[in-house]
Design a protein around this motif. Structure first.
Motif, PDB file in Angstrom:
ATOM      1  N   UNK A 104      -5.349  31.406 -15.057  1.00  0.00           N
ATOM      2  CA  UNK A 104      -4.879  30.026 -15.002  1.00  0.00           C
ATOM      3  C   UNK A 104      -6.031  29.047 -15.189  1.00  0.00           C
ATOM      4  N   UNK A 105      -7.169  29.358 -14.567  1.00  0.00           N
ATOM      5  CA  UNK A 105      -8.324  28.464 -14.679  1.00  0.00           C
ATOM      6  C   UNK A 105      -8.892  28.443 -16.094  1.00  0.00           C
ATOM      7  N   UNK A 106      -8.721  29.544 -16.827  1.00  0.00           N
ATOM      8  CA  UNK A 106      -9.141  29.538 -18.234  1.00  0.00           C
ATOM      9  C   UNK A 106      -8.325  28.506 -19.013  1.00  0.00           C
ATOM     10  N   UNK A 107      -7.026  28.413 -18.693  1.00  0.00           N
ATOM     11  CA  UNK A 107      -6.172  27.402 -19.324  1.00  0.00           C
ATOM     12  C   UNK A 107      -6.577  26.000 -18.901  1.00  0.00           C
ATOM     13  N   UNK A 108      -6.919  25.854 -17.627  1.00  0.00           N
ATOM     14  CA  UNK A 108      -7.351  24.545 -17.122  1.00  0.00           C
ATOM     15  C   UNK A 108      -8.633  24.100 -17.821  1.00  0.00           C
ATOM     16  N   UNK A 109      -9.574  25.012 -17.949  1.00  0.00           N
ATOM     17  CA  UNK A 109     -10.838  24.671 -18.616  1.00  0.00           C
ATOM     18  C   UNK A 109     -10.613  24.294 -20.077  1.00  0.00           C
ATOM     19  N   UNK A 110      -9.680  24.963 -20.716  1.00  0.00           N
ATOM     20  CA  UNK A 110      -9.337  24.627 -22.091  1.00  0.00           C
ATOM     21  C   UNK A 110      -8.720  23.227 -22.162  1.00  0.00           C
ATOM     22  N   UNK A 111      -7.875  22.928 -21.205  1.00  0.00           N
ATOM     23  CA  UNK A 111      -7.239  21.609 -21.143  1.00  0.00           C
ATOM     24  C   UNK A 111      -8.277  20.522 -20.906  1.00  0.00           C
ATOM     25  N   UNK A 112      -9.249  20.804 -20.052  1.00  0.00           N
ATOM     26  CA  UNK A 112     -10.331  19.851 -19.789  1.00  0.00           C
ATOM     27  C   UNK A 112     -11.092  19.546 -21.069  1.00  0.00           C
ATOM     28  N   UNK A 113     -11.458  20.581 -21.786  1.00  0.00           N
ATOM     29  CA  UNK A 113     -12.219  20.389 -23.033  1.00  0.00           C
ATOM     30  C   UNK A 113     -11.393  19.619 -24.057  1.00  0.00           C
ATOM     31  N   UNK A 114     -10.122  19.979 -24.200  1.00  0.00           N
ATOM     32  CA  UNK A 114      -9.259  19.313 -25.174  1.00  0.00           C
ATOM     33  C   UNK A 114      -9.104  17.826 -24.860  1.00  0.00           C
ATOM     34  N   UNK A 115      -9.011  17.485 -23.574  1.00  0.00           N
ATOM     35  CA  UNK A 115      -8.765  16.095 -23.187  1.00  0.00           C
ATOM     36  C   UNK A 115     -10.034  15.281 -23.018  1.00  0.00           C
ATOM     37  N   UNK A 116     -11.168  15.940 -23.130  1.00  0.00           N
ATOM     38  CA  UNK A 116     -12.443  15.233 -23.081  1.00  0.00           C
ATOM     39  C   UNK A 116     -12.826  14.694 -24.450  1.00  0.00           C
ATOM     40  N   UNK A 117     -12.110  15.124 -25.446  1.00  0.00           N
ATOM     41  CA  UNK A 117     -12.427  14.763 -26.825  1.00  0.00           C
ATOM     42  C   UNK A 117     -12.269  13.268 -27.069  1.00  0.00           C
ATOM     43  N   UNK A 118     -13.313  12.635 -27.606  1.00  0.00           N
ATOM     44  CA  UNK A 118     -13.300  11.202 -27.907  1.00  0.00           C
ATOM     45  C   UNK A 118     -13.994  10.959 -29.233  1.00  0.00           C
TER      46      UNK A 118
END
Length: 326
Positions: free
Chosen positions: A13-27
């Motif tokens: 689950x945390x692997x998915x969370x970390x992926x979500x963090x990276x995806x949403x950090x994109x600017x």
């Protein structure tokens, strides 16, 4: 207590969370990506999102999959936490965190504050995606209370008159409240009853308080390598934490005068003498007892839940909070 065993229970689950963090950090703004990535990837145990995921599965043991909403909420909680770290390090003028230079040390105060603001606002954009007014209510209240806690800490800086009650209010507002929100949201997102939701909120609040109190102890006892920051940083920043507050209350004469001067001047010049007084007055042991009480309250709050591996992990996490060396 091995924290890795606890975290491994939600490793996928945390692997998915970390992926979500990276995806949403994109600017499109390069500095945001650069600075945000620096602090997000700095390590840490990610205990707030881990707590949320464990709380969701402990609240509903029949839950076999982690929903997109749970993953998104866990990432949101980590974004809020990261934003507070960026702002904290600027306010505290910190140069070291988790054994690395702080973002403000590398990129400057202005960049750190503004990227912290970006992470806050990005977190609220992500909250909208969850589509729950209850989630918005909890997290908006939480971020507001964190800000109040930061201001309370600022007011108390350099004050030898800070009471234990004032300090407990400060750390619960500034630190424990985000743990409270994380575990409460674990119950909310799995549609639990209000008593379960309140119990999970209580668990998080007591857990976060225990963690902070142990951090207070380690600031005066651990080595810099273990903590990832310098011993005595709280004193050097003028923060009257519980070991010092209690030592001042128990001291008299020259000992009390030395402690008052140390916190008033925000200096670690007499750190060895301060450490000796804190030890002699039993203030470290006292703080450890208060932390233990908070961990016990956290574990008691879990009695409402059915038995499951994830409930056991939450119990173990409370135990880890007061038996850790880092």
């Amino acid at each position: 207590m091995d924290i890795k065993v606890i975290i491994d229970l939600v490793k996928d689950d945390m692997a998915l969370v970390n992926r979500t963090i990276i995806d949403n950090l994109n600017s499109e703004v390069a500095l945001i990506n650069q600075l945000g990535a620096y602090i997000i990837q700095a390590g840490g145990k990610r205990l707030r999102p881990v707590s949320l995921l464990l709380a969701a599965k402990a609240s509903n043991p029949e839950l076999t999959t982690t929903t997109a909403e749970q993953t998104l909420l866990a990432a949101i909680v980590e974004f809020i936490h990261t934003a507070t770290l960026l702002h904290d390090d600027v306010v505290d003028e910190s140069a070291l965190r988790r054994g690395r230079e702080t973002a403000n040390e590398l990129f400057g105060n202005a960049a750190s504050v503004l990227v912290g603001d970006y992470l806050y606002s990005r977190a609220f954009q992500m909250m909208v995606e969850v589509g729950s007014m209850r989630v918005m209510e909890i997290l908006s209240r939480t971020t507001n209370q964190i800000a109040e806690g930061e201001v309370m800490q600022l007011i108390n800086c350099g004050s030898a008159d800070t009471t234990e009650a004032q300090y407990m209010e400060t750390i619960q507002s500034k630190t424990a409240i985000l743990f409270e929100a994380a575990t409460q949201l674990g119950a909310v997102i799995t549609h639990q009853s209000r008593p379960v939701e309140e119990a999970m909120a209580a668990y998080g609040l007591h857990l976060g308080t225990a963690f902070q109190l142990m951090d207070d102890i380690m600031d005066y006892t651990a080595n810099a390598e273990a903590m990832g920051k310098n011993v005595g940083d709280d004193l050097a920043e003028g923060k009257p934490t519980l070991p010092l507050i209690n030592a001042i209350e128990r001291s008299t004469g020259n000992d009390r005068k030395l402690l008052v001067e140390a916190i008033t001047n925000a200096s670690r010049e007499n750190l060895d003498a301060v450490l000796a007084i804190i030890e002699r007055t039993g203030s470290l042991a006292y703080t450890a007892r208060v932390a233990r009480e908070q961990a016990d309250l956290a574990q008691t709050a879990l009695k409402i839940l059915p038995e499951s591996p994830h409930k056991t992990a939450l119990i173990d996490l409370a135990e880890f909070s007061v038996n850790r060396a880092f």
